[in-house]
Write a protein that holds these residues in place. Structure first.
Motif, PDB file in Angstrom:
ATOM      1  N   ALA A 190      39.502   3.702   8.685  1.00 12.74           N
ATOM      2  CA  ALA A 190      38.871   3.129   9.624  1.00 12.74           C
ATOM      3  C   ALA A 190      37.581   3.741  10.003  1.00 12.74           C
ATOM      4  N   GLN A 191      37.135   4.849   9.848  1.00 13.68           N
ATOM      5  CA  GLN A 191      36.128   5.630  10.077  1.00 13.68           C
ATOM      6  C   GLN A 191      35.285   5.290   9.072  1.00 13.68           C
ATOM      7  N   TRP A 192      35.701   5.471   7.835  1.00 16.31           N
ATOM      8  CA  TRP A 192      34.917   5.165   6.565  1.00 16.31           C
ATOM      9  C   TRP A 192      34.306   3.761   6.908  1.00 16.31           C
ATOM     10  N   ILE A 193      35.167   2.728   7.032  1.00 11.13           N
ATOM     11  CA  ILE A 193      34.667   1.428   7.084  1.00 11.13           C
ATOM     12  C   ILE A 193      33.559   1.292   8.196  1.00 11.13           C
ATOM     13  N   GLU A 194      33.712   1.955   9.231  1.00  7.57           N
ATOM     14  CA  GLU A 194      32.862   1.885  10.319  1.00  7.57           C
ATOM     15  C   GLU A 194      31.255   2.503   9.913  1.00  7.57           C
ATOM     16  N   SER A 195      31.627   3.478   9.113  1.00  6.52           N
ATOM     17  CA  SER A 195      30.432   4.091   8.340  1.00  6.52           C
ATOM     18  C   SER A 195      29.586   3.234   7.370  1.00  6.52           C
ATOM     19  N   LEU A 196      30.488   2.379   6.764  1.00  7.37           N
ATOM     20  CA  LEU A 196      29.790   1.243   5.944  1.00  7.37           C
ATOM     21  C   LEU A 196      29.008   0.117   6.663  1.00  7.37           C
ATOM     22  N   GLY A 197      29.385   0.338   8.246  1.00  7.04           N
ATOM     23  CA  GLY A 197      28.575  -0.774   9.117  1.00  7.04           C
ATOM     24  C   GLY A 197      29.301  -1.815   9.545  1.00  7.04           C
ATOM     25  N   PHE A 198      30.748  -1.778   9.536  1.00  5.76           N
ATOM     26  CA  PHE A 198      31.642  -2.756   9.475  1.00  5.76           C
ATOM     27  C   PHE A 198      32.668  -2.104  10.808  1.00  5.76           C
ATOM     28  N   PRO A 199      32.096  -1.810  11.836  1.00  7.66           N
ATOM     29  CA  PRO A 199      32.950  -1.262  13.003  1.00  7.66           C
ATOM     30  C   PRO A 199      34.107  -2.725  13.383  1.00  7.66           C
ATOM     31  N   GLN A 200      33.589  -3.666  13.361  1.00  9.26           N
ATOM     32  CA  GLN A 200      34.644  -4.960  13.729  1.00  9.26           C
ATOM     33  C   GLN A 200      35.751  -4.885  12.963  1.00  9.26           C
ATOM     34  N   THR A 230      45.842   3.354   4.158  1.00 10.22           N
ATOM     35  CA  THR A 230      45.510   4.778   3.943  1.00 10.22           C
ATOM     36  C   THR A 230      44.592   4.832   2.609  1.00 10.22           C
ATOM     37  N   GLY A 231      44.144   6.075   2.420  1.00  8.90           N
ATOM     38  CA  GLY A 231      43.369   6.355   1.179  1.00  8.90           C
ATOM     39  C   GLY A 231      43.866   6.113  -0.013  1.00  8.90           C
ATOM     40  N   ARG A 232      45.128   6.285   0.024  1.00 11.72           N
ATOM     41  CA  ARG A 232      45.868   5.836  -1.417  1.00 11.72           C
ATOM     42  C   ARG A 232      45.974   4.335  -1.527  1.00 11.72           C
ATOM     43  N   LYS A 233      46.105   3.502  -0.405  1.00 13.97           N
ATOM     44  CA  LYS A 233      46.304   2.066  -0.415  1.00 13.97           C
ATOM     45  C   LYS A 233      44.773   1.618  -0.725  1.00 13.97           C
ATOM     46  N   LEU A 234      43.637   2.397  -0.418  1.00 12.55           N
ATOM     47  CA  LEU A 234      42.396   1.794  -0.656  1.00 12.55           C
ATOM     48  C   LEU A 234      42.332   1.569  -2.130  1.00 12.55           C
ATOM     49  N   ILE A 235      42.974   2.014  -3.181  1.00 10.08           N
ATOM     50  CA  ILE A 235      42.945   1.636  -4.457  1.00 10.08           C
ATOM     51  C   ILE A 235      43.182   0.164  -4.580  1.00 10.08           C
ATOM     52  N   TYR A 236      43.709  -0.452  -3.823  1.00 12.14           N
ATOM     53  CA  TYR A 236      44.297  -1.864  -4.177  1.00 12.14           C
ATOM     54  C   TYR A 236      43.400  -2.686  -3.435  1.00 12.14           C
ATOM     55  N   VAL A 237      42.516  -2.199  -2.517  1.00 13.97           N
ATOM     56  CA  VAL A 237      41.527  -3.063  -1.650  1.00 13.97           C
ATOM     57  C   VAL A 237      40.413  -3.689  -2.618  1.00 13.97           C
ATOM     58  N   ASN A 238      40.307  -4.913  -2.623  1.00 14.06           N
ATOM     59  CA  ASN A 238      39.185  -5.788  -3.318  1.00 14.06           C
ATOM     60  C   ASN A 238      38.883  -7.009  -2.599  1.00 14.06           C
ATOM     61  N   CYS A 239      38.403  -7.841  -3.239  1.00 16.48           N
ATOM     62  CA  CYS A 239      38.022  -9.085  -2.483  1.00 16.48           C
ATOM     63  C   CYS A 239      39.231 -10.027  -2.612  1.00 16.48           C
ATOM     64  N   CYS A 256      45.015   6.331   8.061  1.00 19.02           N
ATOM     65  CA  CYS A 256      44.549   4.908   8.525  1.00 19.02           C
ATOM     66  C   CYS A 256      43.450   5.074   9.386  1.00 19.02           C
ATOM     67  N   GLU A 257      43.205   6.121  10.148  1.00 20.33           N
ATOM     68  CA  GLU A 257      42.140   6.448  11.103  1.00 20.33           C
ATOM     69  C   GLU A 257      40.844   6.917  10.218  1.00 20.33           C
ATOM     70  N   ASP A 258      41.359   7.557   9.279  1.00 21.64           N
ATOM     71  CA  ASP A 258      39.999   7.999   8.289  1.00 21.64           C
ATOM     72  C   ASP A 258      39.561   7.019   7.615  1.00 21.64           C
ATOM     73  N   CYS A 286      41.340  -3.975  11.276  1.00 17.73           N
ATOM     74  CA  CYS A 286      41.999  -4.633  10.113  1.00 17.73           C
ATOM     75  C   CYS A 286      42.793  -3.721   9.211  1.00 17.73           C
ATOM     76  N   PHE A 287      42.285  -2.494   9.166  1.00 14.42           N
ATOM     77  CA  PHE A 287      42.527  -1.382   8.335  1.00 14.42           C
ATOM     78  C   PHE A 287      43.624  -0.621   9.168  1.00 14.42           C
ATOM     79  N   THR A 288      43.664  -0.312  10.062  1.00 12.69           N
ATOM     80  CA  THR A 288      44.629   0.551  10.887  1.00 12.69           C
ATOM     81  C   THR A 288      45.853  -0.409  11.160  1.00 12.69           C
ATOM     82  N   ASP A 289      45.656  -1.767  11.683  1.00 10.77           N
ATOM     83  CA  ASP A 289      46.976  -2.598  11.714  1.00 10.77           C
ATOM     84  C   ASP A 289      47.743  -2.750  10.465  1.00 10.77           C
ATOM     85  N   ASN A 290      47.237  -2.765   9.485  1.00  5.72           N
ATOM     86  CA  ASN A 290      47.657  -2.779   8.086  1.00  5.72           C
ATOM     87  C   ASN A 290      48.097  -1.692   7.357  1.00  5.72           C
ATOM     88  N   PHE A 291      48.035  -0.623   8.141  1.00  8.42           N
ATOM     89  CA  PHE A 291      48.297   0.766   7.631  1.00  8.42           C
ATOM     90  C   PHE A 291      47.617   1.173   6.294  1.00  8.42           C
TER      91      PHE A 291
END
Length: 114
Positions: free
Chosen positions: A12-22, A33-42, A8-10, A26-31
């Motif tokens: 979150a760091q990637w999201i920050e690198s995209l320019g969205f530290p705010q 992980t890299g595997r769950k990124l597969i389902y992240v879309n609009c 989850c922390e990795d 949202c990503f750490t509180d919802n756990f």
């Protein structure tokens, strides 16, 4: 596909690198992980607390780029296969357990051909 092992922390760091530290929380509180990124879309991002549409587009594009998936072809016929081999493989890898951990892309492709 090193991202599949991200914590989850990795993510979150990637999201920050995209320019969205705010949105790190949202990503750490919802756990997410890299595997769950597969389902992240609009569709999924508002459930995480991300509702700015422009931010959602950038994050979704970043996820697709990370996963090596092209944008969904909205004009495709429903008779066409819904996903390419990469998308199907990533869906299998998103699961947990020994079977998912041991699944290699080439083996997955060989199994699909049979």
């Amino acid at each position: 596909m090193e991202f599949l092992w991200w914590s989850c922390e990795d993510v979150a760091q990637w999201i920050e690198s995209l320019g969205f530290p705010q949105y790190k929380a949202c990503f750490t509180d919802n756990f997410i992980t890299g595997r769950k990124l597969i389902y992240v879309n609009c569709v999924y991002l508002p459930r995480l607390g991300i509702t700015d549409f422009e931010d959602m587009k950038v994050i979704s594009a970043g996820v697709r780029e990370l996963l090596g998936i092209t944008e969904t072809p909205w004009s495709r016929s429903i008779a066409d296969p819904p996903r390419d081999g990469t998308g199907l493989f990533l869906e299998k890898k998103s699961r947990t357990g020994e079977r998912a951990d041991g699944l290699a892309y080439q083996r997955f492709l060989d199994d699909m051909r049979q």
